[in-house]
Design a protein around this motif. Structure first.
Motif, PDB file in Angstrom:
ATOM      1  N   LEU A 130      42.744   5.856 -21.261  1.00  0.00           N
ATOM      2  CA  LEU A 130      42.094   6.819 -20.501  1.00  0.00           C
ATOM      3  C   LEU A 130      42.696   8.431 -20.592  1.00  0.00           C
ATOM      4  O   LEU A 130      41.932   9.411 -20.802  1.00  0.00           O
ATOM      5  CB  LEU A 130      41.447   6.616 -19.126  1.00  0.00           C
ATOM      6  N   ALA A 131      43.832   8.167 -20.228  1.00  0.00           N
ATOM      7  CA  ALA A 131      44.831   9.514 -20.399  1.00  0.00           C
ATOM      8  C   ALA A 131      44.894  10.151 -21.696  1.00  0.00           C
ATOM      9  O   ALA A 131      44.948  11.161 -21.717  1.00  0.00           O
ATOM     10  CB  ALA A 131      46.207   9.076 -19.697  1.00  0.00           C
ATOM     11  N   VAL A 132      44.713   9.208 -22.863  1.00  0.00           N
ATOM     12  CA  VAL A 132      44.850   9.646 -24.049  1.00  0.00           C
ATOM     13  C   VAL A 132      43.616  10.306 -24.352  1.00  0.00           C
ATOM     14  O   VAL A 132      43.366  11.379 -24.961  1.00  0.00           O
ATOM     15  CB  VAL A 132      45.064   8.460 -25.149  1.00  0.00           C
ATOM     16  N   LYS A 133      42.301   9.726 -23.918  1.00  0.00           N
ATOM     17  CA  LYS A 133      41.153  10.508 -24.047  1.00  0.00           C
ATOM     18  C   LYS A 133      41.153  11.837 -23.297  1.00  0.00           C
ATOM     19  O   LYS A 133      40.444  12.584 -24.103  1.00  0.00           O
ATOM     20  CB  LYS A 133      40.131   9.323 -23.552  1.00  0.00           C
ATOM     21  N   TRP A 134      41.578  11.844 -22.071  1.00  0.00           N
ATOM     22  CA  TRP A 134      41.514  13.198 -21.484  1.00  0.00           C
ATOM     23  C   TRP A 134      42.258  14.025 -22.428  1.00  0.00           C
ATOM     24  O   TRP A 134      41.853  15.160 -22.467  1.00  0.00           O
ATOM     25  CB  TRP A 134      42.281  12.822 -20.160  1.00  0.00           C
ATOM     26  N   ALA A 135      43.571  13.815 -22.918  1.00  0.00           N
ATOM     27  CA  ALA A 135      44.285  14.667 -23.657  1.00  0.00           C
ATOM     28  C   ALA A 135      43.464  15.160 -25.099  1.00  0.00           C
ATOM     29  O   ALA A 135      43.415  16.191 -25.335  1.00  0.00           O
ATOM     30  CB  ALA A 135      45.443  13.779 -24.123  1.00  0.00           C
ATOM     31  N   ASP A 173      37.825   0.783 -27.582  1.00  0.00           N
ATOM     32  CA  ASP A 173      36.933   0.589 -26.570  1.00  0.00           C
ATOM     33  C   ASP A 173      36.414   1.768 -25.751  1.00  0.00           C
ATOM     34  O   ASP A 173      35.177   1.490 -25.430  1.00  0.00           O
ATOM     35  CB  ASP A 173      37.473  -0.468 -25.420  1.00  0.00           C
ATOM     36  N   ILE A 174      37.076   2.996 -25.705  1.00  0.00           N
ATOM     37  CA  ILE A 174      36.485   4.204 -25.108  1.00  0.00           C
ATOM     38  C   ILE A 174      36.347   5.234 -25.934  1.00  0.00           C
ATOM     39  O   ILE A 174      36.094   6.376 -25.381  1.00  0.00           O
ATOM     40  CB  ILE A 174      37.607   4.318 -24.099  1.00  0.00           C
ATOM     41  N   GLY A 175      36.104   4.818 -27.066  1.00  0.00           N
ATOM     42  CA  GLY A 175      35.443   5.991 -28.124  1.00  0.00           C
ATOM     43  C   GLY A 175      36.646   6.658 -28.528  1.00  0.00           C
ATOM     44  O   GLY A 175      36.351   7.891 -29.267  1.00  0.00           O
TER      45      GLY A 175
END
Length: 297
Positions: A130-135, A173-175
């Motif tokens: 999720l931290a990667v997605k935020w970035a 899994d988180i797009g």
């Protein structure tokens, strides 16, 4: 001086001492305190604090960046995951890593992630994803280039980063396209440690019904992103065979990998080498920076 002024002075000293004890009770906290009071890395500043990347109170991150970044300029990004055996650690204690890599030209994201015993595998890997997605979605606000995201970490943090780099489903899994990870520089991480012997790995991993799915080495592939694996030969906390075996498997598959062994260096020497006052302990900062910059253009 009245008795009340004297009492307040004494209480002030006691409070200061207790604050230092609290800080020094954590080795990374002590390292960060020393680092913050050592000259150098003047071109780094913290640009965000306690930014939520999820809904859980533990899902927060800090961001560091070079002070001399120019308007409109985009810089490579490093998401750095701290160690602590999946049971301890905090983003605030790892300001020294944020400062170090920001001074070298990165926008640095240092996330917290949920820890054992409140969670077990795979929650800390999911948080790391999720931290990667935020970035991907927000790092441009701080001058980072979402097309040049790299990962880093030490010990359990290297495990988290390694799982994201090697097992693409955590990001899918988180797009998030797993190819968003351009490269990873991993310090003293566990990648091949089943069967579980040590208490921390037992607590963190043993409840998962398919234990081989917890092992980063099982997801090595020809198309894995470039990995830099650093390990001390005297590491008796996470044995160097973890990096040696992963490097050998990746090499055999034809994947890009660099193994750097540090003769006589311990588990903690490698992370201490990131901090200003202890960079003489190991050349891990410059070694990892050179690798990440090479693969983030």
């Amino acid at each position: 001086m009245s008795i009340w002024i004297k009492l307040l002075a004494v209480l002030g000293v006691v409070a200061a001492v207790l604050g230092l004890v609290y800080t020094f009770a954590s080795p990374p906290g002590l390292l960060n305190f020393m680092d913050s009071h050592t000259p150098g890395d003047a071109n780094a500043e913290q640009v965000a604090d306690s930014v939520a990347y999820g809904t859980d109170p533990a899902q927060k991150l800090n961001v560091w960046a070079p002070k001399d970044r120019k308007p409109g300029e985009t810089l490579p990004v490093l998401i750095f995951y701290y160690g602590g055996g999946w049971v301890s650690g905090s983003r605030g204690e790892y300001g020294f890593a944020g400062r170090a890599y920001a001074a070298k030209g990165f926008v640095v994201v240092v996330p917290d992630y949920r820890l054992v015993p409140n969670v077990r595998f795979p929650v800390f890997v999911q948080d790391s994803a999720l931290a990667v997605k935020w970035a991907r979605d927000h790092v441009a606000e701080f001058g980072g280039d979402p097309k040049r995201i790299t990962l880093g970490g030490h010990s359990a943090g290297a495990y988290n980063a390694g799982m994201l780099a090697l097992d693409g489903h955590w990001l899918r899994d988180i797009g998030v396209d797993p190819k968003i990870v351009r490269a990873a520089a991993l310090l003293a991480g566990p990648y091949d440690f089943y069967p579980f012997i040590k208490r921390r790995s037992i607590d963190a991993m043993s409840r998962w019904p398919h234990p081989q799915e917890t092992q980063p080495i099982n997801f090595a592939a020809k198309d894995s992103p470039p990995l830099w694996l650093g390990h001390g030969t005297a590491d008796d906390e996470v044995r160097p065979y973890n990096s040696e075996r992963l490097a050998a498997k990746l090499h055999g598959l034809g994947a890009p990998v660099t193994l750097k062994l540090y003769p006589g260096k311990s588990h903690n020497d490698l992370i201490m080498g990131i901090s200003k006052p202890l960079r003489y302990r190991a050349t891990t900062l410059q070694d990892s920076v050179d690798f990440l910059l090479e693969h983030s253009h």
